[in-house]
Design an enzyme around this catalytic site. Structure first.
Site, PDB file in Angstrom:
ATOM      1  N   LEU A   1     -33.002 -11.257 -14.768  1.00 27.94           N
ATOM      2  CA  LEU A   1     -31.786 -10.677 -14.215  1.00 27.94           C
ATOM      3  C   LEU A   1     -31.364  -9.483 -15.057  1.00 27.94           C
ATOM      4  CD1 LEU A   1     -29.653 -13.911 -13.686  1.00 27.94           C
ATOM      5  CD2 LEU A   1     -30.840 -12.601 -11.933  1.00 27.94           C
ATOM      6  N   ASP A   2     -30.722  -8.534 -14.405  1.00 22.92           N
ATOM      7  CA  ASP A   2     -30.018  -7.492 -15.120  1.00 22.92           C
ATOM      8  C   ASP A   2     -29.028  -8.223 -16.039  1.00 22.92           C
ATOM      9  OD1 ASP A   2     -27.911  -5.722 -15.816  1.00 22.92           O
ATOM     10  OD2 ASP A   2     -28.231  -4.526 -14.024  1.00 22.92           O
ATOM     11  N   PRO A   3     -28.904  -7.852 -17.306  1.00 20.91           N
ATOM     12  CA  PRO A   3     -27.991  -8.577 -18.202  1.00 20.91           C
ATOM     13  C   PRO A   3     -26.557  -8.664 -17.697  1.00 20.91           C
ATOM     14  CG  PRO A   3     -29.358  -7.088 -19.465  1.00 20.91           C
ATOM     15  CD  PRO A   3     -29.638  -6.800 -18.005  1.00 20.91           C
TER      16      PRO A   3
ATOM     17  N   ALA B   1     -25.805  -9.061 -14.496  1.00 21.58           N
ATOM     18  CA  ALA B   1     -25.794  -9.818 -13.245  1.00 21.58           C
ATOM     19  C   ALA B   1     -25.352 -11.257 -13.510  1.00 21.58           C
ATOM     20  CB  ALA B   1     -27.186  -9.810 -12.615  1.00 21.58           C
TER      21      ALA B   1
END
Length: 139
Positions: free
Chosen positions: A20-22, A24
């Site tokens: 995941l995008d940090p 998100a």
């Protein structure tokens, strides 16, 4: 270096089924021990998402990411009924070609897109190819 001996228990293998995008939020599927071999079967199939809509502005990250800045504001006074929103949402269902957002964990040339996006690169700069996705329902 990891030196394992007969007296020492071997390290337990741990893995995850995606990145995941940090910034998100969501669920990250993890496997431990022999469960790491089964991760792929949990990642197939359809997914469900919950989203929130805020009308009236556009950001550099195309969402409410706190690192983005507002690049456009528009009036939404003409949206007076919830039914109007539901009707517009239905136009986005079906099989479409979706260009993944710059702020995603996909990789380009070994670097995560969200890292490149935070360096100021845009989707146009990165020439991200579209992917076929099917949106079954929006409500």
């Amino acid at each position: 270096p990891d030196v394992r001996t007969k007296k020492r228990r071997p390290w337990m293998k741990v893995g995850h089924g995606g990145t995941l995008d940090p910034l998100a939020t969501g669920v990250l599927v993890c496997g431990v021990g022999s469960g790491t071999k089964s991760l792929q079967k949990y990642l197939v199939g359809s997914k469900a998402y919950r989203a929130e809509i805020t009308l009236g502005y556009q950001t550099t990250t195309l969402d409410d990411d706190p690192t983005g800045s507002v690049v456009d504001r528009q009036s939404f006074a003409h949206v007076t009924e919830l039914q109007t929103v539901h009707e517009v949402l239905q136009q986005f269902t079906g099989t479409i070609q979706q260009i993944p957002p710059v702020f995603s964990a996909l990789k380009r040339d070994g670097k995560k897109l969200y890292e490149l996006g935070r360096q100021g690169q845009t989707a146009e700069d990165l020439n991200i190819p579209p992917r076929e996705v099917t949106i079954y329902n929006l409500k």
